[in-house]
Design an enzyme around this catalytic site. Structure first.
Site, PDB file in Angstrom:
ATOM      1  N   HIS A 150       1.845  30.812  23.992  1.00  0.00           N
ATOM      2  CA  HIS A 150       0.308  30.536  23.895  1.00  0.00           C
ATOM      3  C   HIS A 150       0.088  29.303  24.666  1.00  0.00           C
ATOM      4  CE1 HIS A 150      -1.231  33.493  20.790  1.00  0.00           C
ATOM      5  NE2 HIS A 150      -0.379  34.166  21.408  1.00  0.00           N
TER       6      HIS A 150
ATOM      7  N   TYR B 254      -9.201  29.541  15.048  1.00  0.00           N
ATOM      8  CA  TYR B 254      -9.235  28.837  13.722  1.00  0.00           C
ATOM      9  C   TYR B 254     -10.825  28.600  13.506  1.00  0.00           C
ATOM     10  CZ  TYR B 254      -4.376  27.468  13.947  1.00  0.00           C
ATOM     11  OH  TYR B 254      -3.067  27.465  14.006  1.00  0.00           O
TER      12      TYR B 254
ATOM     13  N   PRO C 275      -0.597  25.211   5.386  1.00  0.00           N
ATOM     14  CA  PRO C 275      -0.288  26.188   6.685  1.00  0.00           C
ATOM     15  C   PRO C 275      -1.155  25.961   7.970  1.00  0.00           C
ATOM     16  CG  PRO C 275      -1.226  27.299   5.125  1.00  0.00           C
ATOM     17  CD  PRO C 275      -0.890  25.889   4.367  1.00  0.00           C
TER      18      PRO C 275
ATOM     19  N   LYS D  40       2.917  23.876  10.461  1.00  0.00           N
ATOM     20  CA  LYS D  40       4.118  22.864  10.609  1.00  0.00           C
ATOM     21  C   LYS D  40       5.293  22.967   9.847  1.00  0.00           C
ATOM     22  CE  LYS D  40       2.087  20.665  13.859  1.00  0.00           C
ATOM     23  NZ  LYS D  40       2.727  20.955  15.116  1.00  0.00           N
TER      24      LYS D  40
ATOM     25  N   TYR E 291      -0.417  19.625  17.748  1.00  0.00           N
ATOM     26  CA  TYR E 291      -0.214  21.071  17.497  1.00  0.00           C
ATOM     27  C   TYR E 291       1.148  21.613  17.791  1.00  0.00           C
ATOM     28  CZ  TYR E 291      -1.592  25.931  16.577  1.00  0.00           C
ATOM     29  OH  TYR E 291      -1.457  27.177  16.138  1.00  0.00           O
TER      30      TYR E 291
END
Ligand code: APR
Ligand code: PHB
Length: 389
Positions: free
Chosen positions: A72, A200, A292, A296, A384
């Site tokens: 991704h 998100y 979550p 991580k 990220y």
């Protein structure tokens, strides 16, 4: 029995450490309380940092991840049903891989078995002992029989509820914790993902996340009261609420189906310091827990494994203990970076029950800044996909 490193815990942390040690010629034994199937039945997240993929390659267990995993190059943030993309590739030239962390654990179990590694399942009463001496050992029972493993070092890879962190004297340990006033209600469905990348979503009704495992296995979450009963959340109720929170185009495209797994998980940030006491080294969830939101959990465990593995190699091959002596400080520096990012992302994307109008205005400003600033987006992206080890 005697070994060089006794590893308590046969989850991703313990299995990866054992696999790496084995490939470096260092002996280890893994003690796991549950059965292999139970460990593989645990629901886990699905995003691997690029550094984690590198560690799986180093351990010789990345083949299936590369064959079946989904690279991704970005993710989508939505605010009140509309949003913007964070382009990891353009911003920092790195990607993440979407590949079930349960599959990582499965690959590690297969590798340990293929290498003839020792993973002892069904142990009870595991207890690390004499950690402040040069001759530590671990006791446990199996089928009612007492056993003892003498070793040079103990790796506490036994998760948040294991015995290893408890073995550190209370006057030595400092614990940091933040409990969030909500949970994540998660659903797994055998349906095509609503988007080819993760979404998100920050919405007045609460947070939502659209993720996936593969082209016909979707993973969705919505923020929900942590004490909500699952009975309240029929499949239809879940899908209706998810649609309300997703961007309009995604909500319109959502393909729903029966939930094959449904659960509510609490959210918490936790850090134990130090991560070493004598011959005991804490790894992964035994030492830290993250919400979550930033995916991580596993990735942080893998960086702990990286630091401890390198330190153990240095001890055995170069008779140099500087890595072991620096382990806790080095690991905690990266842990706190991940704890900070996970806290920031959780605070920015969720609606807090007690938030004031000022709090909401700050969150709105944070999101507007993120949408309009490539510098801000670069900061999110580098955290990220994973900071360097
Ligand atoms: N004796 C032996 N094994 C034990 C004991 C014990 N007393 N207590 C716990 N364990 C085992 C658990 O059964 C579990 O399999 O230790 C293992 C710990 O594994 P995880 O909880 O998965 O922790 P870790 O390996 O650090 O994984 C880190 O991976 O997928 C993510 O969300 C997950 O954040 C977690 C991360
Ligand atoms: C998941 O796919 O389970 C997942 C993905 C990203 C997250 C959390 C969970 O931030």
């Amino acid at each position: 029995m005697r070994t060089q490193v006794c590893i308590i815990g046969g989850g991703p942390s313990g299995l990866l450490l054992s696999q790496l040690l084995d490939r470096a010629g260092i002996a280890s034994v893994v003690l796991e309380r549950q059965s292999r199937d139970y460990v593989l039945g645990r629901i886990r997240a699905g995003v691997l940092e690029y550094g984690t993929v590198g560690m799986l390659e180093q351990a010789g267990v990345a083949e299936r991840a590369h064959a079946e995993g989904l690279p991704h190059s970005g993710t989508y943030l939505a605010v009140q049903n509309k949003g913007f993309r964070i382009d990891f590739d353009a911003l920092i030239g790195k990607k993440v891989m979407v590949y079930g962390q349960t599959e990582v654990t499965r690959d590690l179990y297969a590798a340990r078995a293929a290498a003839g590694g020792t993973v002892i399942h069904g142990v009870e009463g595991t207890q690390p002992r004499d950690l402040d001496t040069a001759a530590p050992y671990v006791t446990y029972t199996l089928g009612g029989t007492e056993h003892r493993i003498d070793c040079d070092f103990v790796a506490g890879c036994d998760g948040f509820h294991g015995p290893s962190r408890q073995a550190i004297p209370k006057n030595v340990l400092t614990e940091y914790e933040r409990v969030y006033p909500f949970g994540w209600l998660g659903v797994l469905s055998e349906t095509p993902p609503v988007s080819h990348e993760l979404i998100y979503a920050n919405h007045p009704r609460g947070f939502a996340l659209a993720s996936m495992r593969n082209a016909n296995l979707s993973r969705y979450y919505i923020q929900a009261p942590v004490d909500d009963s699952l009975g309240k959340w029929t499949d239809q109720a879940f899908w209706d609420e998810l649609r309300r929170r997703l961007p309009h185009d995604a909500a319109d495209a959502l393909i729903t189906g029966p939930a094959i797994e449904k659960s509510i998980a609490p959210l918490r940030s936790y850090v134990a310091d130090p991560m070493r006491w004598g011959r005991l080294f804490l790894v992964g969830d035994a030492a830290h827990i993250v919400p979550p939101t930033g995916a991580k959990g596993l990735n942080l465990a893998v960086s702990d494994v990286h630091y401890l593995f390198e330190a153990l190699k240095q001890h055995y091959n170069e008779h140099d203990d500087s890595g072991l002596d620096g382990y806790s400080q080095t690991a905690l520096a990266r842990v706190w970076n991940a704890i900070r990012f996970s806290w920031w992302f959780t605070t920015t994307m969720h609606r807090f029950p007690d938030q004031t109008p000022f709090d909401q205005a700050i969150q709105d400003a944070e999101l507007r800044y993120l949408e309009g600033s490539t510098t801000a987006q670069r900061g999110l992206a580098e955290n990220y996909v994973g900071l360097p080890y």
